[in-house]
Motif scaffolding. Structure first.
Motif, PDB file in Angstrom:
ATOM      1  N   PRO A   1       0.829  -1.216   0.000  1.00  0.00           N
ATOM      2  CA  PRO A   1       0.000   0.000   0.000  1.00  0.00           C
ATOM      3  C   PRO A   1       0.859   1.260   0.000  1.00  0.00           C
ATOM      4  CG  PRO A   1      -0.062  -1.093   2.164  1.00  0.00           C
ATOM      5  CD  PRO A   1       0.673  -2.008   1.230  1.00  0.00           C
TER       6      PRO A   1
ATOM      7  N   ILE B   1       0.995   5.186   0.723  1.00  0.00           N
ATOM      8  CA  ILE B   1       0.269   6.141   1.548  1.00  0.00           C
ATOM      9  C   ILE B   1       1.041   7.452   1.604  1.00  0.00           C
ATOM     10  CG2 ILE B   1      -0.519   6.632   3.922  1.00  0.00           C
ATOM     11  CD1 ILE B   1      -2.137   4.378   2.662  1.00  0.00           C
TER      12      ILE B   1
ATOM     13  N   ASP C   1      -5.241  -1.999   0.311  1.00  0.00           N
ATOM     14  CA  ASP C   1      -6.170  -2.693   1.213  1.00  0.00           C
ATOM     15  C   ASP C   1      -7.005  -1.722   2.032  1.00  0.00           C
ATOM     16  OD1 ASP C   1      -4.216  -1.749   2.928  1.00  0.00           O
ATOM     17  OD2 ASP C   1      -4.112  -3.581   4.118  1.00  0.00           O
TER      18      ASP C   1
ATOM     19  N   GLY D   1      -3.891  -6.427   4.042  1.00  0.00           N
ATOM     20  CA  GLY D   1      -4.931  -7.227   3.386  1.00  0.00           C
ATOM     21  C   GLY D   1      -6.259  -7.118   4.113  1.00  0.00           C
TER      22      GLY D   1
ATOM     23  N   ARG E   1      -9.776  -8.158   5.587  1.00  0.00           N
ATOM     24  CA  ARG E   1     -10.058  -9.411   6.279  1.00  0.00           C
ATOM     25  C   ARG E   1     -11.307 -10.128   5.755  1.00  0.00           C
ATOM     26  NH1 ARG E   1      -5.100  -8.371   7.590  1.00  0.00           N
ATOM     27  NH2 ARG E   1      -4.490  -8.584   9.760  1.00  0.00           N
TER      28      ARG E   1
ATOM     29  N   VAL F   1       0.575   2.246   7.376  1.00  0.00           N
ATOM     30  CA  VAL F   1       0.096   2.052   6.001  1.00  0.00           C
ATOM     31  C   VAL F   1      -1.156   1.196   5.929  1.00  0.00           C
ATOM     32  CG1 VAL F   1       2.338   2.409   4.888  1.00  0.00           C
ATOM     33  CG2 VAL F   1       1.673   0.087   5.609  1.00  0.00           C
ATOM     34  N   SER F   2      -1.526   0.567   7.033  1.00  0.00           N
ATOM     35  CA  SER F   2      -2.734  -0.255   7.021  1.00  0.00           C
ATOM     36  C   SER F   2      -3.256  -0.406   8.441  1.00  0.00           C
ATOM     37  CB  SER F   2      -2.423  -1.632   6.408  1.00  0.00           C
ATOM     38  OG  SER F   2      -3.567  -2.460   6.382  1.00  0.00           O
TER      39      SER F   2
ATOM     40  N   PRO G   1      -5.760  -3.064   9.226  1.00  0.00           N
ATOM     41  CA  PRO G   1      -6.649  -4.103   8.719  1.00  0.00           C
ATOM     42  C   PRO G   1      -7.638  -4.633   9.756  1.00  0.00           C
ATOM     43  CG  PRO G   1      -4.464  -4.995   9.115  1.00  0.00           C
ATOM     44  CD  PRO G   1      -4.363  -3.528   9.323  1.00  0.00           C
ATOM     45  N   GLU G   2      -7.336  -4.408  11.031  1.00  0.00           N
ATOM     46  CA  GLU G   2      -8.242  -4.811  12.106  1.00  0.00           C
ATOM     47  C   GLU G   2      -8.216  -3.708  13.152  1.00  0.00           C
ATOM     48  OE1 GLU G   2      -7.210  -8.648  13.709  1.00  0.00           O
ATOM     49  OE2 GLU G   2      -6.785  -9.467  11.726  1.00  0.00           O
TER      50      GLU G   2
ATOM     51  N   LEU H   1      -5.036  -3.845  15.191  1.00  0.00           N
ATOM     52  CA  LEU H   1      -3.782  -4.086  14.473  1.00  0.00           C
ATOM     53  C   LEU H   1      -3.450  -2.894  13.570  1.00  0.00           C
ATOM     54  CD1 LEU H   1      -2.356  -6.872  14.858  1.00  0.00           C
ATOM     55  CD2 LEU H   1      -3.181  -7.484  12.585  1.00  0.00           C
TER      56      LEU H   1
ATOM     57  N   VAL I   1      -0.280  -1.754  10.615  1.00  0.00           N
ATOM     58  CA  VAL I   1       0.918  -2.173   9.892  1.00  0.00           C
ATOM     59  C   VAL I   1       1.729  -0.920   9.576  1.00  0.00           C
ATOM     60  CG1 VAL I   1       1.852  -3.354   7.866  1.00  0.00           C
ATOM     61  CG2 VAL I   1      -0.302  -4.144   8.888  1.00  0.00           C
ATOM     62  N   LEU I   2       2.996  -0.951   9.970  1.00  0.00           N
ATOM     63  CA  LEU I   2       3.918   0.152   9.691  1.00  0.00           C
ATOM     64  C   LEU I   2       4.762  -0.177   8.466  1.00  0.00           C
ATOM     65  CD1 LEU I   2       5.258   0.790  13.322  1.00  0.00           C
ATOM     66  CD2 LEU I   2       3.433   2.027  12.116  1.00  0.00           C
TER      67      LEU I   2
ATOM     68  N   ILE J   1      -4.431   5.439   9.510  1.00  0.00           N
ATOM     69  CA  ILE J   1      -3.616   5.268   8.308  1.00  0.00           C
ATOM     70  C   ILE J   1      -3.051   6.625   7.889  1.00  0.00           C
ATOM     71  CG2 ILE J   1      -3.685   4.728   5.829  1.00  0.00           C
ATOM     72  CD1 ILE J   1      -5.712   2.552   6.440  1.00  0.00           C
TER      73      ILE J   1
END
Lengths: 354, 354
Positions: free
Chosen positions: A84, A86, A109, A142, A144, B250-251, B253-254, B257, B259-260, B312
């Motif tokens: 991704p 950003i 995502d 991703g 879910r 960058v995400s 997703p949950e 959670l 994501v870096l 994000i």
């Protein structure tokens, strides 16, 4: 120059094994009608990417824009950025890359990641494909659920181009991949869009790629060289391993201990699963030795299980736990055939974290 | 350029904190009459080595010849290579370095390593000092007994120069360091040689350096920037940490959670002891978040303990577990003052594993 004269530690590769590994994977994909889109993160070398394309790959996969820029500069024309993007700075670089005339695809995502691509495509006045990334249990990026994936497709399609929905992507493929795709296909039918490309990835499990229903593309990197992890996973044998680290025994401070001149700055600290073995790599010349600890420049080797033990000054060959991170630690790599260095390849996309 | 406009992931440093850390260590050494010989492995930047020398350091420490060559090129004139040099190629490079006129010292823990230095000194017709390395329980290089150390001294002295015995060296200092030195001193008296320099090292335990009887020199690197490990060891506080990795979410997703965009290619896979904390670094802006896993480009963050959660696109600052290995992953580092980038320093000795 012969191996014994080389400065160590250094990674060395066997180009014939690389060619063999490239051939095996291309043949597998060809046999099953799957498009191969190799991930260049393992080698980071334009020449090898060009070989992969010449052998039949539809294009390449890069994780970061920096890698894609290096590969585009080297003439690769079909590039997936499987990550991704950003922020304004990334968007500007994507615009510049699109204006070079590359066929570009970018994974996303989230709405934010999709919007980066849509905005870049508008600014560059160039189509850029979007893969909606979904999670198969890898627990990183991703979406879910199939519903989230379908919602992102709707968001892309509502924008009306030139950014466009091109397919879905996941890593790695697992037992969850098939059920996700089935549910997603139902939503696609319901919402009236075509699923498009279905892209999976991962060397360890590659032999199961054709069992994923509807998979059309596969992304693999580690198969270039293979390593301890892919051998442990059964994706290759030690005879397929095309890159080893050549190191020197610099100390034998105890009868049961050797110190190698390769530490975490050479091998990285990446571990493998306990099932794949102990320590920080396999010493081919002393398979019973265990690299029990790494400092930055010290590889500490337990020799207690070895009948024969290496002397100070002796060279050993190490199969790393994880070869992609080893590549990233070195500016260049020596190409060795029949015990002699025949070439040096620059690892042009090393360090491209951005 | 302001921080918010920067491409991530990127390491950024606070030069005022670096100056402060340099001052604190020099003052400690001055107060106790210990010579400071900083290890450049942490920063790998000639400008910082020059600052350390200008502040009072007697010279620098390098782990590998490649680092020493970079530093000599930058005008550093007193260099310790704290690592055994084995083989003809290393010997030739040591000769070349000695001929530049540097004051050189090389550590050795075997006859083979000593002989490399003796032969290089003869060939260069230049004195090169030798530190006999001994082990204080670090279990890597270093002779294990005072008798072995004394035997190496005898071997050096029998050669009759211009390579010469200059002192003993260990890393890290521990409870075993004092007793080893006491026994070694008795052997020195018995054999009629002077102990010379007694060199210890290590940032985590530096405040105990003056308690090691007879210690005359101290080698430290991590104090330049400090990191999670040295803070956990009590050698500094988070306010002393002079280098952080700037990363972008960058995400998400949950809900629990993030994501870096920094993975093991940015932070390395180096862990800290369980006592120092969980995961792969401290996120200063979200201290309750845990970086539970790193892939090469993904930093997976557990937010379940966070009341407030990042969005994000948000930037976060990470204190790495082990800063020296992070430095080695980047070509350059941004120098930031008051939220603005004021300079970019090349990490000139990055990747010098040989």
């Amino acid at each position: 120059m012969l191996l014994d004269d080389l400065e160590t530690p250094t990674p060395v590769i066997d180009p014939d094994r690389v060619d063999h590994n490239f051939r095996v994977m291309q043949d597998y994909c060809d046999a099953h009608g799957i498009a191969l889109r190799p991930h260049i993160k393992t080698h980071k070398i334009p020449l090898l990417a060009q070989k992969q394309v010449a052998l039949g790959a539809v294009g390449i996969t890069c994780q970061k824009l920096g890698e894609a820029e290096v590969m585009a500069e080297a003439g690769i024309t079909d590039i997936l950025i499987s990550y991704p993007l950003i922020g304004a700075a990334k968007q500007a670089r994507l615009v510049a890359l699109a204006r070079r005339g590359c066929t570009l695809t970018v994974a996303a995502d989230s709405v934010a990641a999709v919007d980066t691509v849509l905005a870049a495509a508008r600014e560059a006045e160039t189509p850029i494909g979007i893969y909606v990334e979904f999670d198969s249990g890898g627990m990183r990026t991703g979406v879910r659920t199939p519903e989230e994936a379908a919602a992102l497709v709707a968001h892309i399609q509502a924008a009306g181009g030139p950014g466009f929905y091109k397919g879905v992507m996941t890593y790695p493929i697992t037992d969850r991949t098939g059920p996700f795709l089935t549910a997603f296909r139902a939503l696609a039918d319901q919402n009236g869009f075509a699923v498009g490309v279905v892209s999976g990835g991962g060397t360890p499990e590659y032999r199961g790629a054709h069992l994923v229903p509807g998979l059309t593309e596969y992304r693999v990197g580690t198969y270039t060289y293979h390593d301890r992890a892919t051998v442990a996973a059964g994706a290759a044998t030690l005879d397929d391993v095309a890159m080893v680290v050549l190191a020197t025994v610099v100390s034998r401070p105890e009868d049961g201990l050797a110190v190698l001149d390769c530490g975490s700055k050479t091998l990285s600290s990446d571990r493998v699963s306990p099932a794949a073995g102990e320590g920080h790599g396999v010493i081919l010349d002393y398979p019973d030795a265990v690299i029990i600890r790494l400092n930055e420049e010290h590889g500490i080797v337990d020799l207690s299980r070895c009948d024969r033990k290496p002397q100070i000054g002796e060279r050993v060959r190490i199969v790393p736990n994880h070869v992609c991170v080893v590549t990233n630690l070195h500016d260049s790599i020596l190409v060795v055939r029949n015990g002699a260095v025949v070439d040096t390849w620059q690892i042009a996309a090393r360090g491209c974290t951005r």
